[in-house]
Design an enzyme around this catalytic site. Structure first.
Site, PDB file in Angstrom:
ATOM      1  N   HIS A   1       0.859  -1.192   0.000  1.00  0.00           N
ATOM      2  CA  HIS A   1       0.000   0.000   0.000  1.00  0.00           C
ATOM      3  C   HIS A   1       0.897   1.244   0.000  1.00  0.00           C
ATOM      4  O   HIS A   1       1.959   1.242   0.634  1.00  0.00           O
ATOM      5  CB  HIS A   1      -0.848  -0.031   1.266  1.00  0.00           C
ATOM      6  CG  HIS A   1      -2.129   0.742   1.172  1.00  0.00           C
ATOM      7  ND1 HIS A   1      -2.170   2.102   0.936  1.00  0.00           N
ATOM      8  CD2 HIS A   1      -3.414   0.343   1.288  1.00  0.00           C
ATOM      9  CE1 HIS A   1      -3.421   2.496   0.934  1.00  0.00           C
ATOM     10  NE2 HIS A   1      -4.204   1.470   1.133  1.00  0.00           N
TER      11      HIS A   1
ATOM     12  N   GLY B   1       0.271  -4.895   1.707  1.00  0.00           N
ATOM     13  CA  GLY B   1      -0.914  -5.149   0.880  1.00  0.00           C
ATOM     14  C   GLY B   1      -0.580  -5.917  -0.384  1.00  0.00           C
ATOM     15  O   GLY B   1      -1.406  -6.609  -0.955  1.00  0.00           O
TER      16      GLY B   1
ATOM     17  N   TYR C   1      -5.867  -4.351  10.116  1.00  0.00           N
ATOM     18  CA  TYR C   1      -6.271  -5.026   8.878  1.00  0.00           C
ATOM     19  C   TYR C   1      -7.774  -5.299   8.899  1.00  0.00           C
ATOM     20  O   TYR C   1      -8.391  -5.383   9.955  1.00  0.00           O
ATOM     21  CB  TYR C   1      -5.457  -6.314   8.673  1.00  0.00           C
ATOM     22  CG  TYR C   1      -4.977  -6.438   7.251  1.00  0.00           C
ATOM     23  CD1 TYR C   1      -4.043  -5.525   6.746  1.00  0.00           C
ATOM     24  CD2 TYR C   1      -5.476  -7.392   6.387  1.00  0.00           C
ATOM     25  CE1 TYR C   1      -3.611  -5.599   5.421  1.00  0.00           C
ATOM     26  CE2 TYR C   1      -5.057  -7.473   5.067  1.00  0.00           C
ATOM     27  CZ  TYR C   1      -4.125  -6.571   4.591  1.00  0.00           C
ATOM     28  OH  TYR C   1      -3.716  -6.630   3.289  1.00  0.00           O
TER      29      TYR C   1
END
Ligand code: YXS
Length: 257
Positions: free
Chosen positions: A62, A106, A136
């Site tokens: 991410h 991610g 998460y």
């Protein structure tokens, strides 16, 4: 950010933003999602998702700079990573993740959400929410649970340490570990094999397995409890500290609040 290729019924998406280590930014994710819809329009039957040849980092996960400020769920429904995972799971044909280099956060879940994983021996996989104090989300944790035994999923998530490909292969999390010189040949031979099989049967089996893998009853009370617990995390001092430490390129000092 990416390049795409279609050869017969096989599509390739190459992550191509090494300067930012192929972070799953909103822009890169939008391009990957657009590529998948191009593949659908061209009746692509099997996709290879890869980084450029020789990549040291497959994807750094991410884009931390895009994680929202406190008070907003960092992995909400419309988050680019969540959209990417759903598009991978919903794409009609199998997606083979071909891995060279390190995979982070991610991106680790993205690889596990693919249908088949083929990696080089020096590839590593790190799940990093605990490194940044990110709460998460439920479907994200389910991706890990569907791919790995719960003890391995917990070790990956609680240690946030990179795990080597051969260890994950021994546990059936990765399909094949292949030397880099043979990686492309091996991956595309499998992609051709899949593309020559019956696309209807394969796409329906992929969708059935997606539905079965996600078939977990959860009471409204459990859902609300989970969302409340996650809100405590992304409203915490430690959430801001995790992002600030990353930005300042230093180790975070978590206070548990
Ligand atoms: O300084 P510049 O502008 O050149 O940018 C640097 C890095 O800041 C940038 N970059 C990232 N930017 C945003 N988000 C990231 N995740 C990210 N990773 C890297 O890319 C430029 C080159 O990075 P640099 O100099 O560190 O490269 P390197 O070759 O020395 O090291 C490569 C890595 C991957 C080992 C290193 O970049 C790294 O440790 N990156 C962070 C990996 C990570 O912890 N990812 C988790 C992101 S959070 C996430 O995925 C989820 C929310 S969760 O945590 O819940 O799973």
């Amino acid at each position: 950010m990416i390049t795409i290729q279609i050869e017969g019924a096989i599509g390739t998406i190459t992550l191509n933003n090494d300067a930012k280590r192929n972070v799953l930014s909103e822009r890169l994710v939008d391009q990957v999602i657009e590529a998948l819809s191009v593949f659908t329009r061209h009746a692509v039957r099997c996709v290879v998702l890869r980084a450029a040849s020789g990549a040291k980092v497959w994807s750094a996960g991410h884009d931390v700079s895009e994680l929202p400020v406190g008070g907003q769920d960092p992995l909400g429904w419309r988050d680019p990573l969540r959209q990417l995972i759903r598009e991978i799971e919903n794409f009609s044909g199998p997606i083979i993740a071909m891995i060279e280099g390190s995979v982070w956060g991610g991106a680790c879940e993205t690889v596990l959400a693919c249908d088949i994983i083929i990696a080089t021996p020096d590839a590593t996989f790190a799940a990093t929410p605990a490194k940044l104090n990110v709460p998460y989300n439920v479907t994200g944790l389910l991706t890990f649970l569907n791919a790995a035994h719960i003890h391995i999923a917990k070790e990956m998530l609680f240690t946030a340490q990179p795990m080597p490909a051969d260890r994950l292969e021994r546990m059936g999390i990765i399909n094949h570990v292949i030397p880099v010189d043979n990686l492309e040949d091996y991956t595309y031979a499998m992609a051709r094999n899949i593309a020559e099989n019956a696309p209807l049967s394969i796409s329906v089996m992929k969708e059935q397995l997606r539905i079965l893998a996600g078939a977990h009853a959860m009471s409204p009370q459990s859902f609300e409890r989970i969302q409340g617990l996650r809100r405590v995390v992304y409203n915490s001092h430690d959430y801001e500290e995790g992002k600030l430490a990353f930005k300042e390129k230093r180790k975070p000092v978590f206070q548990g609040k």
